[in-house]
Scaffold this motif. Structure first.
Motif, mmCIF file in Angstrom:
data_model
loop_
_atom_site.group_PDB
_atom_site.id
_atom_site.type_symbol
_atom_site.label_atom_id
_atom_site.label_comp_id
_atom_site.label_asym_id
_atom_site.label_seq_id
_atom_site.Cartn_x
_atom_site.Cartn_y
_atom_site.Cartn_z
ATOM 1 N N VAL B 212 0.900 -1.198 -0.151
ATOM 2 C CA VAL B 212 0.019 -0.034 0.127
ATOM 3 C C VAL B 212 0.821 1.322 -0.166
ATOM 4 C CG1 VAL B 212 -1.889 1.379 1.465
ATOM 5 C CG2 VAL B 212 -1.866 -1.236 1.265
ATOM 6 N N HIS B 213 1.925 1.359 0.670
ATOM 7 C CA HIS B 213 2.817 2.486 0.961
ATOM 8 C C HIS B 213 4.121 2.112 1.243
ATOM 9 C CE1 HIS B 213 3.741 6.493 2.306
ATOM 10 N NE2 HIS B 213 4.244 5.777 3.169
ATOM 11 N N ARG B 318 -1.235 3.540 -4.691
ATOM 12 C CA ARG B 318 -0.207 3.437 -3.528
ATOM 13 C C ARG B 318 0.210 4.799 -3.284
ATOM 14 N NH1 ARG B 318 0.595 -1.328 -7.133
ATOM 15 N NH2 ARG B 318 0.225 -3.277 -5.832
ATOM 16 N N THR B 319 1.032 5.047 -2.446
ATOM 17 C CA THR B 319 1.740 6.116 -2.182
ATOM 18 C C THR B 319 3.329 5.851 -1.652
ATOM 19 O OG1 THR B 319 1.001 6.315 0.166
ATOM 20 C CG2 THR B 319 -0.195 7.737 -1.491
ATOM 21 N N SER B 339 4.789 -0.928 3.313
ATOM 22 C CA SER B 339 3.582 -1.346 4.451
ATOM 23 C C SER B 339 2.602 -1.952 3.415
ATOM 24 C CB SER B 339 3.348 -0.082 5.148
ATOM 25 O OG SER B 339 2.204 -0.516 5.940
#
Lengths: 394, 473
Positions: B212-213, B318-319, B339
């Motif tokens: 996700v990140h 996502r970031t 993450s």
């Protein structure tokens, strides 16, 4: 007793110096002084759920506090709170339990000096405003305001009524965060340039995710997961931001100027529901439009030019963290959750964190006076805060 | 069939490009950084991602720029069979001398020398008996200029980071690679560090769930003295005087992009960037200028902020958080945090950690993870790589893989699209910083091909037969 008296005088003297004679603040001080002569303070508790009772039990440790009134809509919580009062040698308090507006009755009492507000999120600001208008001191739980309008309402009402409101941001009293504040004040960091903080607290798989009866209509009391259906934001910034704001002199010589905030997609809750044995693709929560992104990353610029990065990470399964770190032109510190370490230019070996005992030595050397002299007996910072709140009234 | 699909993708790409251009970029008068070629309205003429160039049994290499970094890159190659170090190019005679001695020490013939002029590198690129040009000249426009010239002359390219410094250079690099069908690999060595390869392999096998990140960074203190570069490295000071942004993005970003399959299933969509003020370098330069008039021209200037924080969002939502700080007194860090929906990893501050649920794994569990997920190249040559050294062994893992891919006609792990994308963060961050952290779109150098490009092969299923000259270890 003497110590308290001394503090009282110091507080009055200090306030006297800060008074702006012609301004709103002047009026504020005049009302504020009225209750200084009491031998004890009476505090009403509005909201005695887990958090409220936690604060209640701490505040009762302080002699000179009476809690004559408690308010909650949940009878169970009231019973437990009364037990807490009796355990601490006090009488049962009067209760305000009729409906969600019973707190208004509590605020009408003349014998109450201040209130601690620890309700669900929607109620925090309305009750705080009511309490200030009723000339009560206010201890207000986080996150307090949920909208910009609420923020201004709090400020305007405080200025208008001159009633003190303390935001109960307990993380500001974290011992290491306060030691870091002391380091900043004594110049160890040089000029601060960047800080990080955040709130990573996994609620992965919390029961609410599978709650199929979510009803957002006509409901003034929302549960935390229900906010995830309403907006996409850093919904819980203050535990991180509080200590950082202290380090960077925010509102006292510095201020936040602007920010940018980026969110990931909001897939975790619907995916969880979809794949859970009690969920599945037909479960209502698998089809809902969950708005809250899994991780929000915010960067803030200050007037003096520092930047602050704030994380909000409430869903993903991760070890708990508030991600504190502070960097200055002379020192960098990394807190508990990233790695306890400090690096001081010209003192630490090149590219080596000082950890373990060496780190502890720094923390001891810069232990904040509040902790060092005043709270030797107590181990948890909720206690510190609770007592500080008391002191501000007395 | 393949042609049709590509055509189709091109059309889609063209359609969406028109929409994705932010009007802000062109309205911005004070900052002409992005005035041209921001989002290219051209088709992908050939997809270099996954491209299998003809096999080269013995890779003949020319090194352009043999300062400390170039020499280190060259030293890595001396340990490989199937490589001929044919020529070297530098304007510094001492550097050339040093390399020749190194070659002799490694029982290799001396290299042909190109020197004497600022344009000697052209001659080196023109030599028909060269297959690969390895570039390690000072940061600036020469990275792209030499890469492009080399590809135009039929050479594959391995270029130091960052590969490009402007968006126009990025597009030129991409288009030249596609037109000439020559690889342009950016030597992002951090993608080959041990923990990064471990976590890439874990990501591939679903350990982290859906990623996700990611957090990435280049935090590398130059020390109090390094704040004012010596005259021989004055480009470094000029760079920080002129630019304010994320000036060294690739070391942190590369491994995170690989774990997220960026350019190969996902793409970077837009970013925002914020710099703190400069609290250090300006003062240090001012003090220096009082002592040495040479530095007067560097006084009075504002400098790149101590800390830059950029946030990138991908098409799949996502970031990535990417930081840059080379001034503050800090312990080195690239962070490297991933993450996901099942687990997370965090490399810095060392020691590296991995978590499942809400708990960091203990030492025994970490050993089990390493046992289970160590990536294939590391299993094969990890120990030898550590012996050769070069940032702990990652340089050698990268060099071995580069040569092995060329010898076996395999696609590059890091192709021209990655080189352009990871590097372009610098100019884009600069724009965002100058415009109060406004978001800016990131060009899709693959022009839609990211949707179908295959992820990097981490399994070493092909090749892996390049021999190491073990007797030198």
């Amino acid at each position: 007793m003497n110590r308290r008296f001394y503090l009282k005088s110091a507080a009055i003297a200090g306030i006297g110096m800060a008074v702006n004679p012609s301004g709103v603040l002047g009026k504020a001080i005049s009302t504020r002084n009225q209750s200084f002569k009491k031998d004890f303070v009476s505090i009403g508790f509005i909201g005695v759920g887990n958090r409220g009772r936690g604060l209640l039990n701490l505040i009762l440790k302080e002699k000179g506090v009476r809690v004559p009134a408690i308010c909650d809509v949940n009878p169970d919580a009231i019973i437990k709170a009364q037990q807490g009062l009796r355990d601490n040698g006090q009488k049962n308090a009067d209760t305000y339990i009729k409906d969600e507006y019973s707190w208004k009755k509590l605020l009408e009492r003349k014998d109450i000096d201040g209130v601690v507000i620890a309700t669900t999120w929607d109620w925090l600001v309305p009750i705080a405003l009511g309490a200030m208008l009723a000339q009560k001191y206010v201890g207000l739980e986080v996150p307090a305001a949920l909208t910009l309008e609420d923020c201004w309402e709090l400020v305007d009402t405080h200025e208008k009524t001159g009633t003190n409101m303390m935001f109960l941001e307990n993380c500001c009293y974290d011992r290491e965060c306060m030691a870091v504040l002391q380091m900043v004040r004594e110049g160890l960091f040089g000029k601060p340039s960047h800080a990080t903080c955040g709130y990573r607290h996994s609620s992965y798989g919390s029961p609410g995710w599978l709650d199929s009866n979510i009803d957002l209509t006509n409901k003034p009391t929302k549960k935390n997961h229900e906010f995830s259906l309403l907006k996409n934001a850093d919904q819980y910034p203050t535990h991180g931001v509080g200590p950082v704001a202290n380090w960077l002199d925010i509102n006292c010589g510095n201020r936040f100027l602007y920010l940018t905030s980026t969110s990931t997609t909001a897939n975790t809750i619907p995916d969880y529901v979809q794949n859970h044995p009690k969920g599945g693709p037909e479960h209502p929560n698998a089809k809902r439009n969950w708005k809250q992104g899994d991780i929000i990353t915010t960067v803030v610029k200050t007037y003096r030019g520092e930047t602050v990065m704030i994380n909000y990470d409430n869903f993903l399964p991760r070890p708990y963290s508030r991600d504190y770190s502070l960097q200055g032109t002379n020192t960098v510190w990394s807190g508990l959750y990233l790695k306890r370490g400090i690096y001081v230019h010209d003192k630490s070996s090149s590219h080596q964190w000082e950890t373990g005992e060496k780190y502890d030595k720094y923390m001891k050397e810069y232990d904040h006076p509040l902790w060092k002299n005043f709270l030797k007996q107590h181990k948890i910072y909720d206690m510190a805060e609770s007592i500080l709140y008391d002191e501000s009234i007395l | 069939m393949l042609q049709n699909r590509r055509k189709f993708l091109q059309n889609i790409a063209l359609g969406s490009l028109g929409l994705s251009v932010s009007p802000d970029i062109f309205a911005d008068k004070k900052n002409n950084l992005l005035s041209r070629n921001f989002s290219k309205e051209s088709n992908q003429t050939f997809n270099m991602c996954g491209y299998q160039a003809p096999k080269i049994d013995k890779v003949r290499v020319a090194f352009i720029g043999v300062g400390s970094r170039g020499t280190s890159n060259l030293r890595q190659m001396t340990y490989l069979e199937g490589v001929e170090i044919k020529s070297i190019c530098d304007i510094n005679p001492e550097a050339i001398d040093r390399v020749q001695k190194l070659l002799v020490k490694q029982f290799l013939p001396k290299a042909k020398i190109y020197t004497g002029s600022e344009e000697s590198w052209k001659k080196a690129c023109e030599d028909p008996n060269i297959d690969l040009i390895s570039i390690a000249v000072p940061r600036g426009p020469l990275h792209a200029a030499i890469s492009i010239y080399a590809m135009e002359h039929g050479k594959h390219v391995a270029v130091e980071v960052p590969a490009i410094f402007t968006i126009e250079e990025a597009w030129n690099l991409v288009e030249t690679s596609e037109r000439t069908r020559r690889h342009c690999m950016m030597m992002e060595n951090c993608c080959y560090d041990f923990f990064e390869l471990l976590t890439l392999n874990m990501a591939r096998q679903g350990f982290f769930g859906e990623i996700v990140h990611g957090d990435a960074a280049y935090i590398h203190s130059s020390g109090q003295k390094g704040l004012v570069s010596g005259k021989e490295r004055i480009w470094s000071l000029t760079e920080k005087q002129r630019y304010n942004g994320n000036l060294y993005p690739t070391h942190g970003l590369g491994p995170i992009c690989q774990a997220m399959n960026v350019n190969r299933g996902d793409k970077l969509t837009y970013m925002v960037s914020m710099s703190s003020a400069d609290f250090m370098r300006g003062n240090a330069v001012h003090e220096m200028a009082e002592k040495d008039p040479y530095y007067k021209k560097f006084d009075s200037a504002t400098y790149c902020g101590n800390m830059n924080t950029s946030i990138i969002r991908t098409e799949k939502g996502r970031t990535i958080m990417l930081q840059y700080d080379v001034t503050s007194p800090r312990v080195y860090s690239r962070i490297h945090m991933l993450s996901g929906t099942k687990g997370a990893c965090l490399k810095y501050p060392l020691p590296a950690r991995i978590s499942i649920d809400e708990r960091w794994l203990n030492d025994t569990e970490m050993d089990e993870i390493k046992e289970k997920f160590t990536q294939a190249s590391v299993k094969r040559i990890g120990e030898m790589a550590r012996k050769v050294g070069g940032h702990g062994g990652m340089d050698f893992l990268m060099t071995w893989r580069l040569i092995d891919c060329l010898r076996n006609g395999l696609p590059m792990d890091q192709d021209v699209y990655d080189a352009a994308l990871w590097s372009v963060i610098w100019p884009l961050s600069e724009w965002s910083v100058a415009n109060k952290s406004k978001p800016i779109d990131i060009p899709d150098f693959t022009r839609g091909a990211w949707k179908t490009n295959e992820p990097v092969d981490v399994s070493l299923s092909k090749g892996g037969n390049t021999v190491i000259r073990e007797r030198l270890l």
